[in-house]
Design a protein around this motif. Sequence first.
Motif, PDB file in Angstrom:
ATOM      1  N   MET A  72       0.826  -1.204   0.000  1.00 58.97           N
ATOM      2  CA  MET A  72       0.000   0.000   0.000  1.00 58.97           C
ATOM      3  C   MET A  72       0.862   1.256   0.000  1.00 58.97           C
ATOM      4  SD  MET A  72      -3.256  -0.977   2.420  1.00 58.97           S
ATOM      5  CE  MET A  72      -2.313  -1.855   3.669  1.00 58.97           C
ATOM      6  N   LEU A  73       1.983   1.220   0.710  1.00 60.46           N
ATOM      7  CA  LEU A  73       2.894   2.368   0.730  1.00 60.46           C
ATOM      8  C   LEU A  73       3.424   2.646  -0.670  1.00 60.46           C
ATOM      9  CD1 LEU A  73       4.428   4.407   2.567  1.00 60.46           C
ATOM     10  CD2 LEU A  73       6.277   2.717   2.665  1.00 60.46           C
ATOM     11  N   GLU A  74       3.821   1.595  -1.360  1.00 58.42           N
ATOM     12  CA  GLU A  74       4.341   1.762  -2.718  1.00 58.42           C
ATOM     13  C   GLU A  74       3.268   2.303  -3.644  1.00 58.42           C
ATOM     14  OE1 GLU A  74       6.261  -1.073  -6.189  1.00 58.42           O
ATOM     15  OE2 GLU A  74       6.517  -1.649  -4.079  1.00 58.42           O
ATOM     16  N   ARG A  75       2.057   1.777  -3.530  1.00 63.68           N
ATOM     17  CA  ARG A  75       0.967   2.230  -4.386  1.00 63.68           C
ATOM     18  C   ARG A  75       0.637   3.699  -4.100  1.00 63.68           C
ATOM     19  NH1 ARG A  75      -4.223  -1.525  -5.229  1.00 63.68           N
ATOM     20  NH2 ARG A  75      -2.545  -2.721  -6.204  1.00 63.68           N
ATOM     21  N   ALA A  76       0.625   4.080  -2.827  1.00 64.95           N
ATOM     22  CA  ALA A  76       0.310   5.466  -2.474  1.00 64.95           C
ATOM     23  C   ALA A  76       1.368   6.420  -2.999  1.00 64.95           C
ATOM     24  CB  ALA A  76       0.179   5.597  -0.960  1.00 64.95           C
ATOM     25  N   ALA A  77       2.637   6.091  -2.773  1.00 68.93           N
ATOM     26  CA  ALA A  77       3.717   6.976  -3.208  1.00 68.93           C
ATOM     27  C   ALA A  77       3.717   7.128  -4.722  1.00 68.93           C
ATOM     28  CB  ALA A  77       5.059   6.422  -2.724  1.00 68.93           C
ATOM     29  N   THR A  78       3.512   6.032  -5.440  1.00 73.53           N
ATOM     30  CA  THR A  78       3.506   6.080  -6.899  1.00 73.53           C
ATOM     31  C   THR A  78       2.371   6.950  -7.414  1.00 73.53           C
ATOM     32  OG1 THR A  78       4.484   3.867  -7.023  1.00 73.53           O
ATOM     33  CG2 THR A  78       3.383   4.685  -8.992  1.00 73.53           C
ATOM     34  N   LEU A  90      -2.088   5.389   1.948  1.00 75.45           N
ATOM     35  CA  LEU A  90      -0.976   5.818   2.801  1.00 75.45           C
ATOM     36  C   LEU A  90      -1.373   5.773   4.271  1.00 75.45           C
ATOM     37  CD1 LEU A  90       1.834   6.871   3.221  1.00 75.45           C
ATOM     38  CD2 LEU A  90       1.033   9.175   2.654  1.00 75.45           C
ATOM     39  N   HIS A  91      -2.589   6.174   4.581  1.00 71.77           N
ATOM     40  CA  HIS A  91      -3.046   6.141   5.973  1.00 71.77           C
ATOM     41  C   HIS A  91      -3.065   4.700   6.489  1.00 71.77           C
ATOM     42  CE1 HIS A  91      -5.865   6.448   9.391  1.00 71.77           C
ATOM     43  NE2 HIS A  91      -5.448   7.696   9.479  1.00 71.77           N
ATOM     44  N   THR A  92      -3.610   3.783   5.687  1.00 70.24           N
ATOM     45  CA  THR A  92      -3.680   2.386   6.097  1.00 70.24           C
ATOM     46  C   THR A  92      -2.298   1.756   6.129  1.00 70.24           C
ATOM     47  OG1 THR A  92      -5.876   2.231   5.102  1.00 70.24           O
ATOM     48  CG2 THR A  92      -4.771   0.161   5.618  1.00 70.24           C
ATOM     49  N   ALA A  93      -1.449   2.085   5.167  1.00 75.16           N
ATOM     50  CA  ALA A  93      -0.085   1.549   5.138  1.00 75.16           C
ATOM     51  C   ALA A  93       0.685   1.955   6.383  1.00 75.16           C
ATOM     52  CB  ALA A  93       0.646   2.042   3.887  1.00 75.16           C
ATOM     53  N   CYS A 140       1.986  17.941   0.373  1.00 77.95           N
ATOM     54  CA  CYS A 140       2.723  18.557   1.492  1.00 77.95           C
ATOM     55  C   CYS A 140       2.534  17.761   2.781  1.00 77.95           C
ATOM     56  CB  CYS A 140       2.257  19.994   1.698  1.00 77.95           C
ATOM     57  SG  CYS A 140       2.822  21.160   0.444  1.00 77.95           S
ATOM     58  N   ARG A 141       1.321  17.330   3.048  1.00 71.94           N
ATOM     59  CA  ARG A 141       1.044  16.579   4.276  1.00 71.94           C
ATOM     60  C   ARG A 141       1.519  15.134   4.186  1.00 71.94           C
ATOM     61  NH1 ARG A 141       0.510  19.948   8.478  1.00 71.94           N
ATOM     62  NH2 ARG A 141      -1.302  21.321   8.332  1.00 71.94           N
ATOM     63  N   ALA A 142       1.522  14.569   2.966  1.00 70.52           N
ATOM     64  CA  ALA A 142       1.935  13.171   2.806  1.00 70.52           C
ATOM     65  C   ALA A 142       3.438  13.008   2.884  1.00 70.52           C
ATOM     66  CB  ALA A 142       1.421  12.629   1.473  1.00 70.52           C
ATOM     67  N   LEU A 143       4.193  14.014   2.461  1.00 64.99           N
ATOM     68  CA  LEU A 143       5.642  13.872   2.346  1.00 64.99           C
ATOM     69  C   LEU A 143       6.322  13.478   3.653  1.00 64.99           C
ATOM     70  CD1 LEU A 143       7.927  13.992   0.334  1.00 64.99           C
ATOM     71  CD2 LEU A 143       8.105  16.455   0.753  1.00 64.99           C
ATOM     72  N   PRO A 144       6.053  14.147   4.791  1.00 63.36           N
ATOM     73  CA  PRO A 144       6.709  13.712   6.033  1.00 63.36           C
ATOM     74  C   PRO A 144       6.288  12.330   6.486  1.00 63.36           C
ATOM     75  CG  PRO A 144       5.110  15.458   6.486  1.00 63.36           C
ATOM     76  CD  PRO A 144       5.265  15.386   4.999  1.00 63.36           C
ATOM     77  N   VAL A 145       5.066  11.896   6.132  1.00 65.17           N
ATOM     78  CA  VAL A 145       4.623  10.548   6.486  1.00 65.17           C
ATOM     79  C   VAL A 145       5.371   9.518   5.640  1.00 65.17           C
ATOM     80  CG1 VAL A 145       2.637   9.001   6.675  1.00 65.17           C
ATOM     81  CG2 VAL A 145       2.375  11.441   7.189  1.00 65.17           C
ATOM     82  N   LEU A 146       5.536   9.801   4.352  1.00 67.27           N
ATOM     83  CA  LEU A 146       6.330   8.919   3.501  1.00 67.27           C
ATOM     84  C   LEU A 146       7.762   8.810   4.020  1.00 67.27           C
ATOM     85  CD1 LEU A 146       5.074  10.123  -0.003  1.00 67.27           C
ATOM     86  CD2 LEU A 146       4.741   7.837   0.965  1.00 67.27           C
ATOM     87  N   ASP A 147       8.342   9.941   4.402  1.00 63.93           N
ATOM     88  CA  ASP A 147       9.702   9.922   4.944  1.00 63.93           C
ATOM     89  C   ASP A 147       9.777   9.093   6.225  1.00 63.93           C
ATOM     90  OD1 ASP A 147      10.780  11.475   2.928  1.00 63.93           O
ATOM     91  OD2 ASP A 147      10.478  13.365   3.994  1.00 63.93           O
ATOM     92  N   ARG A 169      11.648   1.435  -4.783  1.00 61.09           N
ATOM     93  CA  ARG A 169      10.551   1.998  -5.570  1.00 61.09           C
ATOM     94  C   ARG A 169       9.829   3.101  -4.796  1.00 61.09           C
ATOM     95  NH1 ARG A 169      10.223  -3.625  -7.022  1.00 61.09           N
ATOM     96  NH2 ARG A 169       8.666  -4.025  -5.405  1.00 61.09           N
ATOM     97  N   VAL A 170       9.606   2.889  -3.506  1.00 62.33           N
ATOM     98  CA  VAL A 170       8.945   3.928  -2.690  1.00 62.33           C
ATOM     99  C   VAL A 170       9.827   5.157  -2.603  1.00 62.33           C
ATOM    100  CG1 VAL A 170       8.069   4.507  -0.400  1.00 62.33           C
ATOM    101  CG2 VAL A 170       7.639   2.245  -1.352  1.00 62.33           C
ATOM    102  N   ARG A 171      11.129   4.962  -2.436  1.00 62.47           N
ATOM    103  CA  ARG A 171      12.043   6.095  -2.320  1.00 62.47           C
ATOM    104  C   ARG A 171      12.071   6.913  -3.606  1.00 62.47           C
ATOM    105  NH1 ARG A 171      16.162   3.316  -1.089  1.00 62.47           N
ATOM    106  NH2 ARG A 171      15.747   3.207   1.151  1.00 62.47           N
TER     107      ARG A 171
END
Length: 305
Positions: free
Chosen positions: A36-42, A60-63, A151-158, A190-192
């Motif tokens: 799910m993280l990979e799918r959200a980031a992509t 991303l929230h669920t991941a 903007c809000r997703a970026l720190p969560v991805l990091d 891939r997520v990075r």
Amino acid sequence: MEEIDCPSDADADATAEEEALYFNRRHPLVANGLRMLERAATALAEEPDRYEVIYPVLHLHTATEALLRGRLAMHWAGDIWPAANGDLDSNRRARGEYEGLGLHEAADLAARWCDTDIAAARADLLAFAYVRNRVLLSSDRDSDSLAAIRCRALPVLDLMLALVETDVLGQLTEDVADQYARAVRRSLRRVRAATARVREAVEERRRAVAPQLAHAKVVVPCPYCGEFAVPAGDYTVECLLCGRDFGSSAHHAAADLAPLAVDEPERCPDCGYHSILNNTPTAARPDAEVDVCLYDGRVMRAEAE
């Protein structure tokens, strides 16, 4: 951490598939969270329209919850699998009859065992939870823009990249042969890469609005994208970065920027409008809280001193 390239021949592909299957059985929360993280980031790195952007937000929230709980499961299954009576019951767990954890409870528990500084990211997790709530509840006209969501997703991805690289991979190396961590490393690459594209999109937007913000007397933060991108000093107030329109500063903007205020916004003694935004940081003083007249575009002297 050294990355191991994915082999390209058929035998290596079969090995990679076996590794993935093993990992899915051994650590299903982490495996599913990574997908799910990979799918959200992509998706966020692309240009989803307002009807499609809800899906990467939910993924991303669920991941994030799944990966935090997955790290907990590596430490102690009792943290995430108790049945309603508190007992550990593998049959009930298989049927999904266990007491679930929310994102914030999982973050609190994981912070006790993780080397990643989850406590420092709690404000980012909370802000993104509000994004999730808004995309579920908002109409098309009121929904967050893609710029705000990025903007809000970026720190969560990091945070999730740090968690998987530091805590999950570290635990895998201790628990199983290092070869089983290769599937995780491939997913991380891939997520990075997708996260880097999201970051560049945010930076490009920041560069685009920087000249306008540089000429503003006072700039306050936008509660939607979190950026210092709302200039004061005009009759209309909007976030230049994410495009959120706060309407008339005389009647709406102060209340919209501080929605928890109990009473009508305070009246400015100079301009006469009810346009005082109380207790806000500014771009010039991000660590202080002052009162700002959104119409005049100035910090109130009594609060600034």
